[in-house]
Design a protein around this motif. Structure first.
Motif, PDB file in Angstrom:
ATOM      1  N   PHE A 161       0.802  -1.226   0.000  1.00  0.00           N
ATOM      2  CA  PHE A 161       0.000   0.000   0.000  1.00  0.00           C
ATOM      3  C   PHE A 161       0.837   1.278   0.000  1.00  0.00           C
ATOM      4  CE2 PHE A 161      -3.274  -2.957   1.472  1.00  0.00           C
ATOM      5  CZ  PHE A 161      -4.365  -2.523   0.733  1.00  0.00           C
ATOM      6  N   PHE A 162       1.985   1.263   0.660  1.00  0.00           N
ATOM      7  CA  PHE A 162       2.722   2.517   0.834  1.00  0.00           C
ATOM      8  C   PHE A 162       3.732   2.799  -0.263  1.00  0.00           C
ATOM      9  CE2 PHE A 162       0.813   2.285   4.960  1.00  0.00           C
ATOM     10  CZ  PHE A 162       0.688   3.609   5.364  1.00  0.00           C
ATOM     11  N   GLN A 163       4.244   1.788  -0.947  1.00  0.00           N
ATOM     12  CA  GLN A 163       5.220   2.086  -1.990  1.00  0.00           C
ATOM     13  C   GLN A 163       4.586   2.799  -3.180  1.00  0.00           C
ATOM     14  OE1 GLN A 163       5.651   0.315  -5.140  1.00  0.00           O
ATOM     15  NE2 GLN A 163       3.958  -1.127  -4.944  1.00  0.00           N
ATOM     16  N   VAL A 164       3.253   2.708  -3.298  1.00  0.00           N
ATOM     17  CA  VAL A 164       2.556   3.426  -4.365  1.00  0.00           C
ATOM     18  C   VAL A 164       2.574   4.931  -4.116  1.00  0.00           C
ATOM     19  CG1 VAL A 164       0.373   3.567  -5.651  1.00  0.00           C
ATOM     20  CG2 VAL A 164       1.097   1.401  -4.678  1.00  0.00           C
ATOM     21  N   LEU A 165       2.791   5.349  -2.869  1.00  0.00           N
ATOM     22  CA  LEU A 165       2.811   6.775  -2.557  1.00  0.00           C
ATOM     23  C   LEU A 165       4.047   7.476  -3.114  1.00  0.00           C
ATOM     24  CD1 LEU A 165       1.637   6.714   1.181  1.00  0.00           C
ATOM     25  CD2 LEU A 165       0.260   6.906  -0.887  1.00  0.00           C
ATOM     26  N   PHE A 166       5.065   6.710  -3.429  1.00  0.00           N
ATOM     27  CA  PHE A 166       6.298   7.298  -3.952  1.00  0.00           C
ATOM     28  C   PHE A 166       6.096   7.684  -5.417  1.00  0.00           C
ATOM     29  CE2 PHE A 166      10.515   7.044  -5.933  1.00  0.00           C
ATOM     30  CZ  PHE A 166      11.206   7.943  -5.130  1.00  0.00           C
ATOM     31  N   ILE A 167       6.151   8.965  -5.680  1.00  0.00           N
ATOM     32  CA  ILE A 167       5.917   9.451  -7.044  1.00  0.00           C
ATOM     33  C   ILE A 167       7.071   9.020  -7.944  1.00  0.00           C
ATOM     34  CG2 ILE A 167       5.630  11.497  -8.492  1.00  0.00           C
ATOM     35  CD1 ILE A 167       4.401  12.887  -6.095  1.00  0.00           C
ATOM     36  N   GLY A 168       6.759   8.324  -8.986  1.00  0.00           N
ATOM     37  CA  GLY A 168       7.778   7.836  -9.904  1.00  0.00           C
ATOM     38  C   GLY A 168       8.190   6.413  -9.625  1.00  0.00           C
ATOM     39  N   GLY A 169       7.635   5.811  -8.555  1.00  0.00           N
ATOM     40  CA  GLY A 169       7.946   4.423  -8.251  1.00  0.00           C
ATOM     41  C   GLY A 169       7.239   3.480  -9.212  1.00  0.00           C
ATOM     42  N   SER A 170       7.676   2.237  -9.203  1.00  0.00           N
ATOM     43  CA  SER A 170       7.116   1.265 -10.139  1.00  0.00           C
ATOM     44  C   SER A 170       5.630   1.032  -9.907  1.00  0.00           C
ATOM     45  CB  SER A 170       7.878  -0.066 -10.025  1.00  0.00           C
ATOM     46  OG  SER A 170       7.827  -0.560  -8.691  1.00  0.00           O
ATOM     47  N   GLY A 171       5.208   1.056  -8.621  1.00  0.00           N
ATOM     48  CA  GLY A 171       3.794   0.835  -8.324  1.00  0.00           C
ATOM     49  C   GLY A 171       2.911   1.922  -8.899  1.00  0.00           C
ATOM     50  N   GLY A 172       3.304   3.183  -8.668  1.00  0.00           N
ATOM     51  CA  GLY A 172       2.530   4.302  -9.201  1.00  0.00           C
ATOM     52  C   GLY A 172       2.501   4.321 -10.715  1.00  0.00           C
ATOM     53  N   LEU A 173       3.644   4.040 -11.326  1.00  0.00           N
ATOM     54  CA  LEU A 173       3.710   4.015 -12.789  1.00  0.00           C
ATOM     55  C   LEU A 173       2.835   2.900 -13.365  1.00  0.00           C
ATOM     56  CD1 LEU A 173       7.542   4.631 -13.292  1.00  0.00           C
ATOM     57  CD2 LEU A 173       5.683   6.240 -13.736  1.00  0.00           C
ATOM     58  N   LEU A 174       2.781   1.775 -12.658  1.00  0.00           N
ATOM     59  CA  LEU A 174       1.938   0.667 -13.119  1.00  0.00           C
ATOM     60  C   LEU A 174       0.463   1.056 -13.092  1.00  0.00           C
ATOM     61  CD1 LEU A 174       1.486  -2.280 -13.951  1.00  0.00           C
ATOM     62  CD2 LEU A 174       1.535  -2.891 -11.521  1.00  0.00           C
ATOM     63  N   VAL A 175       0.045   1.684 -11.987  1.00  0.00           N
ATOM     64  CA  VAL A 175      -1.351   2.117 -11.881  1.00  0.00           C
ATOM     65  C   VAL A 175      -1.661   3.179 -12.926  1.00  0.00           C
ATOM     66  CG1 VAL A 175      -3.057   3.225 -10.383  1.00  0.00           C
ATOM     67  CG2 VAL A 175      -1.451   1.563  -9.432  1.00  0.00           C
ATOM     68  N   GLN A 176      -0.756   4.128 -13.090  1.00  0.00           N
ATOM     69  CA  GLN A 176      -0.970   5.192 -14.078  1.00  0.00           C
ATOM     70  C   GLN A 176      -1.075   4.615 -15.488  1.00  0.00           C
ATOM     71  OE1 GLN A 176       2.336   7.816 -15.105  1.00  0.00           O
ATOM     72  NE2 GLN A 176       0.985   9.598 -14.856  1.00  0.00           N
ATOM     73  N   GLY A 177      -0.208   3.664 -15.818  1.00  0.00           N
ATOM     74  CA  GLY A 177      -0.252   3.051 -17.138  1.00  0.00           C
ATOM     75  C   GLY A 177      -1.526   2.255 -17.359  1.00  0.00           C
ATOM     76  N   THR A 178      -1.978   1.567 -16.313  1.00  0.00           N
ATOM     77  CA  THR A 178      -3.212   0.790 -16.426  1.00  0.00           C
ATOM     78  C   THR A 178      -4.414   1.694 -16.659  1.00  0.00           C
ATOM     79  OG1 THR A 178      -2.311  -0.906 -14.952  1.00  0.00           O
ATOM     80  CG2 THR A 178      -4.703  -0.890 -15.275  1.00  0.00           C
ATOM     81  N   LEU A 179      -4.472   2.792 -15.896  1.00  0.00           N
ATOM     82  CA  LEU A 179      -5.577   3.735 -16.065  1.00  0.00           C
ATOM     83  C   LEU A 179      -5.526   4.414 -17.430  1.00  0.00           C
ATOM     84  CD1 LEU A 179      -5.699   5.414 -12.528  1.00  0.00           C
ATOM     85  CD2 LEU A 179      -7.279   3.734 -13.479  1.00  0.00           C
ATOM     86  N   ALA A 180      -4.306   4.707 -17.902  1.00  0.00           N
ATOM     87  CA  ALA A 180      -4.180   5.329 -19.224  1.00  0.00           C
ATOM     88  C   ALA A 180      -4.711   4.406 -20.311  1.00  0.00           C
ATOM     89  CB  ALA A 180      -2.718   5.681 -19.488  1.00  0.00           C
ATOM     90  N   GLY A 181      -4.482   3.112 -20.163  1.00  0.00           N
ATOM     91  CA  GLY A 181      -4.997   2.148 -21.124  1.00  0.00           C
ATOM     92  C   GLY A 181      -6.512   2.067 -21.118  1.00  0.00           C
ATOM     93  N   LEU A 182      -7.118   2.468 -19.990  1.00  0.00           N
ATOM     94  CA  LEU A 182      -8.584   2.468 -19.881  1.00  0.00           C
ATOM     95  C   LEU A 182      -9.193   3.814 -20.245  1.00  0.00           C
ATOM     96  CD1 LEU A 182      -8.924   0.487 -16.515  1.00  0.00           C
ATOM     97  CD2 LEU A 182      -9.290  -0.385 -18.832  1.00  0.00           C
ATOM     98  N   GLY A 183      -8.314   4.767 -20.620  1.00  0.00           N
ATOM     99  CA  GLY A 183      -8.803   6.068 -21.056  1.00  0.00           C
ATOM    100  C   GLY A 183      -8.809   7.139 -19.992  1.00  0.00           C
ATOM    101  N   TYR A 184      -8.172   6.879 -18.839  1.00  0.00           N
ATOM    102  CA  TYR A 184      -8.126   7.859 -17.752  1.00  0.00           C
ATOM    103  C   TYR A 184      -6.714   8.429 -17.645  1.00  0.00           C
ATOM    104  CZ  TYR A 184     -12.527   5.679 -16.388  1.00  0.00           C
ATOM    105  OH  TYR A 184     -13.805   5.187 -16.382  1.00  0.00           O
TER     106      TYR A 184
END
Length: 226
Positions: A161-184
């Motif tokens: 849960f907490f490593q996603v809070l790091f901006i630029g970390g792999s977790g955040g980038l994964l979520v951002q990429g997934t949402l981008a693929g869904l149009g967000y």
């Protein structure tokens, strides 16, 4: 002549059979295979360098494991147990909760400690075991296994849960990429803001659950609540 490239396997088998040094045996097999395979010295060094760069994260993990093993052999477990033994009123749940808070803070900055194998087992578990023995005397084997699961669970939940809070970390980038693929189209800062209350809630729920579980285990294995 193509079968000559399999000589590395033969070297490994013979080396292990004769109980020679494992690292030297593997390195010898690697070098011989590279040379007879036509790579040459330059090609062999280039391949080794590329493999090291491509798998550098695994290399770091191996180095951490080696350092942890060395420290453990030098008395890391005993030192950790002795430290928690001096803390009055410490229980398994208190130790695990304290580690959870620390893990959450460092996880938010994407700082790892080596995970369950590299840190929880050699450092946290001796503290947990010492805390139980200070309160209950001889530790019940099943209780110890339950405590291992609690400590490992705290590590995994806090990191998740907490490593996603790091901006630029792999977790955040994964979520951002997934949402981008869904149009967000969302920014990493916005993702971190949304995740903060979720992560804090996960920390609180986990600590409360382990406190209750620790009481239940104390009553079950020792006939009393702590």
């Amino acid at each position: 002549m193509e079968y000559i490239t399999l000589i590395g396997i033969l070297i490994v088998i013979v080396g292990f059979a004769l109980k020679l040094d494992n690292i030297l045996t593997i390195m010898a097999a690697l070098i011989v295979t590279g040379l007879v395979g036509g790579l040459g010295v330059d090609g062999l060094l280039e391949t080794l360098g590329k493999s090291f760069i491509d798998n550098r994260n695994m290399t770091i993990f191996i180095l951490v494991m080696l350092v942890t093993g060395t420290l453990e052999r030098s008395g890391l477990k005993e030192a950790a147990a002795a430290l928690i033994g001096k803390v009055k009123g410490a229980s398994a749940s208190v130790v695990i909760a304290a580690y959870g808070v620390m893990r959450a803070i460092f996880g938010a900055f994407n700082v790892g400690f080596g995970g369950v194998a590299g840190f929880v087992r050699p450092v946290i578990m001796p503290m947990v075991t010492a805390a139980i023995e200070n309160k209950e005397g001889e530790i019940n084997e099943e209780h110890e296994e339950q405590a291992k699961g609690m400590a490992a669970g705290m590590e995994n939940i806090m990191w998740f849960f907490f490593q996603v809070l790091f901006i630029g970390g792999s977790g955040g980038l994964l979520v951002q990429g997934t949402l981008a693929g869904l149009g967000y189209d969302v920014s990493l800062v916005d993702l971190a803001k949304v995740e903060v209350p979720v992560a804090v809630f996960a920390l609180i729920i986990t600590i409360v659950y382990y406190f209750l579980k620790d009481k239940q285990l104390s009553k079950k294995y020792y006939g009393k609540e702590k």
